[in-house]
Design a protein around this motif. Structure first.
Motif, PDB file in Angstrom:
ATOM      1  N   SER A  84     -24.558  17.717 -19.745  1.00 45.17           N
ATOM      2  CA  SER A  84     -25.178  18.397 -18.606  1.00 45.17           C
ATOM      3  C   SER A  84     -25.490  19.848 -18.952  1.00 45.17           C
ATOM      4  O   SER A  84     -24.883  20.412 -19.869  1.00 45.17           O
ATOM      5  CB  SER A  84     -24.217  18.334 -17.427  1.00 45.17           C
ATOM      6  N   THR A  85     -26.427  20.448 -18.173  1.00 45.96           N
ATOM      7  CA  THR A  85     -26.795  21.828 -18.480  1.00 45.96           C
ATOM      8  C   THR A  85     -25.649  22.789 -18.155  1.00 45.96           C
ATOM      9  O   THR A  85     -24.907  22.592 -17.192  1.00 45.96           O
ATOM     10  CB  THR A  85     -28.072  22.249 -17.725  1.00 45.96           C
ATOM     11  N   SER A  86     -25.518  23.829 -18.999  1.00 46.48           N
ATOM     12  CA  SER A  86     -24.405  24.752 -18.807  1.00 46.48           C
ATOM     13  C   SER A  86     -24.759  25.795 -17.747  1.00 46.48           C
ATOM     14  O   SER A  86     -23.900  26.419 -17.161  1.00 46.48           O
ATOM     15  CB  SER A  86     -24.089  25.447 -20.120  1.00 46.48           C
ATOM     16  N   LYS A  87     -26.088  25.952 -17.498  1.00 44.73           N
ATOM     17  CA  LYS A  87     -26.493  27.097 -16.665  1.00 44.73           C
ATOM     18  C   LYS A  87     -27.853  26.819 -16.049  1.00 44.73           C
ATOM     19  O   LYS A  87     -28.715  26.222 -16.685  1.00 44.73           O
ATOM     20  CB  LYS A  87     -26.582  28.308 -17.617  1.00 44.73           C
ATOM     21  N   ILE A  88     -28.037  27.242 -14.811  1.00 41.02           N
ATOM     22  CA  ILE A  88     -29.388  27.255 -14.248  1.00 41.02           C
ATOM     23  C   ILE A  88     -29.664  28.696 -13.833  1.00 41.02           C
ATOM     24  O   ILE A  88     -28.938  29.260 -13.004  1.00 41.02           O
ATOM     25  CB  ILE A  88     -29.533  26.293 -13.048  1.00 41.02           C
ATOM     26  N   TYR A  89     -30.670  29.311 -14.471  1.00 42.19           N
ATOM     27  CA  TYR A  89     -30.991  30.708 -14.188  1.00 42.19           C
ATOM     28  C   TYR A  89     -31.849  30.820 -12.932  1.00 42.19           C
ATOM     29  O   TYR A  89     -32.776  30.033 -12.743  1.00 42.19           O
ATOM     30  CB  TYR A  89     -31.765  31.329 -15.353  1.00 42.19           C
ATOM     31  N   GLY A 127     -35.549  27.485 -10.249  1.00 40.78           N
ATOM     32  CA  GLY A 127     -34.454  27.469 -11.217  1.00 40.78           C
ATOM     33  C   GLY A 127     -35.007  27.236 -12.603  1.00 40.78           C
ATOM     34  O   GLY A 127     -36.030  26.568 -12.762  1.00 40.78           O
ATOM     35  N   VAL A 128     -34.323  27.829 -13.599  1.00 39.29           N
ATOM     36  CA  VAL A 128     -34.787  27.728 -14.977  1.00 39.29           C
ATOM     37  C   VAL A 128     -33.629  27.206 -15.834  1.00 39.29           C
ATOM     38  O   VAL A 128     -32.548  27.784 -15.848  1.00 39.29           O
ATOM     39  CB  VAL A 128     -35.267  29.113 -15.471  1.00 39.29           C
ATOM     40  N   ILE A 129     -33.877  26.122 -16.541  1.00 37.00           N
ATOM     41  CA  ILE A 129     -32.821  25.468 -17.320  1.00 37.00           C
ATOM     42  C   ILE A 129     -33.024  25.743 -18.815  1.00 37.00           C
ATOM     43  O   ILE A 129     -34.132  25.580 -19.319  1.00 37.00           O
ATOM     44  CB  ILE A 129     -32.834  23.941 -17.060  1.00 37.00           C
ATOM     45  N   PRO A 130     -31.958  26.167 -19.502  1.00 36.04           N
ATOM     46  CA  PRO A 130     -32.100  26.400 -20.943  1.00 36.04           C
ATOM     47  C   PRO A 130     -32.225  25.090 -21.721  1.00 36.04           C
ATOM     48  O   PRO A 130     -31.558  24.099 -21.389  1.00 36.04           O
ATOM     49  CB  PRO A 130     -30.807  27.128 -21.323  1.00 36.04           C
ATOM     50  N   THR A 131     -33.072  25.103 -22.737  1.00 40.81           N
ATOM     51  CA  THR A 131     -33.256  23.909 -23.562  1.00 40.81           C
ATOM     52  C   THR A 131     -33.620  24.373 -24.965  1.00 40.81           C
ATOM     53  O   THR A 131     -33.508  25.553 -25.287  1.00 40.81           O
ATOM     54  CB  THR A 131     -34.353  22.997 -22.948  1.00 40.81           C
TER      55      THR A 131
END
Ligand code: NAD
Ligand code: XAI
Ligand code: MG
Ligand code: MG
Length: 335
Positions: free
Chosen positions: A3-8, A181-185
């Protein structure tokens, strides 16, 4: 599952990081037009770079943006954003960007194709990052103007300055994405999932599913107008319910008969064979085979795309849709 660690979101991003920096948006099409206007309306210093004084040039001017030739746009730019078609980016880079850009200027993408498949090999002294909106360009503009934003992914390929992520998040804020929201990838994950999504569901899958369902009804003698409402027009209302209330919300809005039929016959139509072919499609993307084929198709003048578009335009479902357009538009909510 990882799962994503962070949503900016807005609170994680600060426009000051890029305020005053000169941003060159290359291309004024679907994403270019939206990004240039959103970044400008966010108070940033934007110029648009174009190869020719054609349709996009006039459109930019009519939006109050003075376009420049690519070389002039990039020569003083601190941040260069590639928003021309993926198949155009390599030539544009080699002929009109690399020879003129400032040493160390940032190279920014909205999709990872050219970097991931190594069509563009960026200089080692540039920050290279991506903000990939998860929606079409006109929606990026429409949501921004209405005070919202289309969510996006963010990825950093090269971070020479040590501030690439802050700059990427500032651009994401400038186009409105952090309002959602912005998800790191990574470039790899974005490229492979984006291509997969558009091929198997968002563009390819849904188009063929609508067509197959429409034609099945028409071939069995049902009225094409009835078939159009059933297999194409109503899709928007059900997808809107999913968008607003999730799949459960959509299921709660339909009848028990539709729930039972959908849960049983859905799996019969979209069966294990379809899933196997989805995996095959993903494999072609991961191996680079799809990219190779697309570069080759583009080199031949995109015959498949050109013929495909004309087939769709001349299809019965499209003609019926055009005939029903006024009626459908009249029924849409007014606000
Ligand atoms: N279309 C989308 O909604 C969407 C969504 C997410 C990411 N992206 C990515 O954004 C980038 C831009 O895609 P797009 O769909 O906005 O592009 P587009 O096809 O809308 O771009 C058209 C514009 O590019 C320029 N252009 C077109 N052909 C050119 C040529 N031969 N030489 C020089 N300039 C040319 C012109 O300014 C034209 O207006 C791509 O990397 C794409 O994968 C697009
Ligand atoms: C809008 C899409 C399909 O999500 C984008 O990925 C594109 O390539 O246009
Ligand atoms: Mg895409
Ligand atoms: Mg996409």
């Amino acid at each position: 599952m990882k799962s994503t660690s962070k949503i900016y979101t807005d609170k994680d991003s600060n426009l000051d990081v890029i305020k005053g920096k000169r941003i060159a948006v290359l291309g004024y099409g679907s994403q270019g037009r939206a990004w240039a206007q959103n970044l400008r309306d966010s108070g940033l210093n934007v110029v648009v770079g174009l190869e020719r004084e054609g349709k996009s040039w006039e459109l930019a001017k009519s939006d109050g943006i003075i376009p420049l030739h690519t070389e002039d746009a990039v020569k003083d730019a601190d941040i260069i954003i590639f928003l021309v078609p993926d198949m155009v980016q390599r030539t544009l880079w080699l002929e009109s960007v690399q020879p003129y850009m400032k040493k160390g200027a940032d190279l920014v993408f909205a999709h990872g194709f050219n970097i991931h498949y190594k069509l563009i090999e960026p200089p080692k002294d540039s920050d290279v990052y991506m903000i990939a909106p998860k929606g079409p360009g006109p929606t990026v503009r429409e949501y921004y103007k209405a005070g919202g934003g289309v969510p996006a992914l963010v990825a950093i390929q090269q971070d020479v300055s040590g501030t690439a992520l802050q700059k990427a998040l500032a651009i994401a804020k400038g186009i409105g994405a952090t309002r959602a929201g912005v998800i790191p990838t990574t470039f790899k994950e974005e490229t492979e999932t984006d291509l997969f999504g558009e091929q198997v569901i968002l563009v390819g899958g849904i188009m063929e599913l609508m067509k197959a369902a429409f034609e099945t009804l028409v071939e069995e003698g049902y009225q094409p107008e009835v078939a159009y409402f059933e297999t194409i027009n109503e899709l928007k209302m059900l997808v809107d319910l999913v968008y607003e209330k999730g799949i459960t919300g959509m299921l709660k809005a339909v009848s028990d008969t539709a729930k039972y039929g959908g849960m049983t016959v859905g799996k019969f139509v979209i069966n294990e064979d379809v899933r196997k072919r989805m995996k095959e499609a993903l494999q072609r993307i991961k191996s680079g085979k799809f990219a190779e084929e697309w570069v080759e198709e583009y080199g031949r003048g995109m015959p498949t795309v050109v013929n495909g578009l004309s087939q769709v335009q001349n299809s019965l479902e499209e003609k019926i849709g055009n005939q029903l357009k006024d009626l459908i538009q009249k029924g849409k909510p007014k606000s």
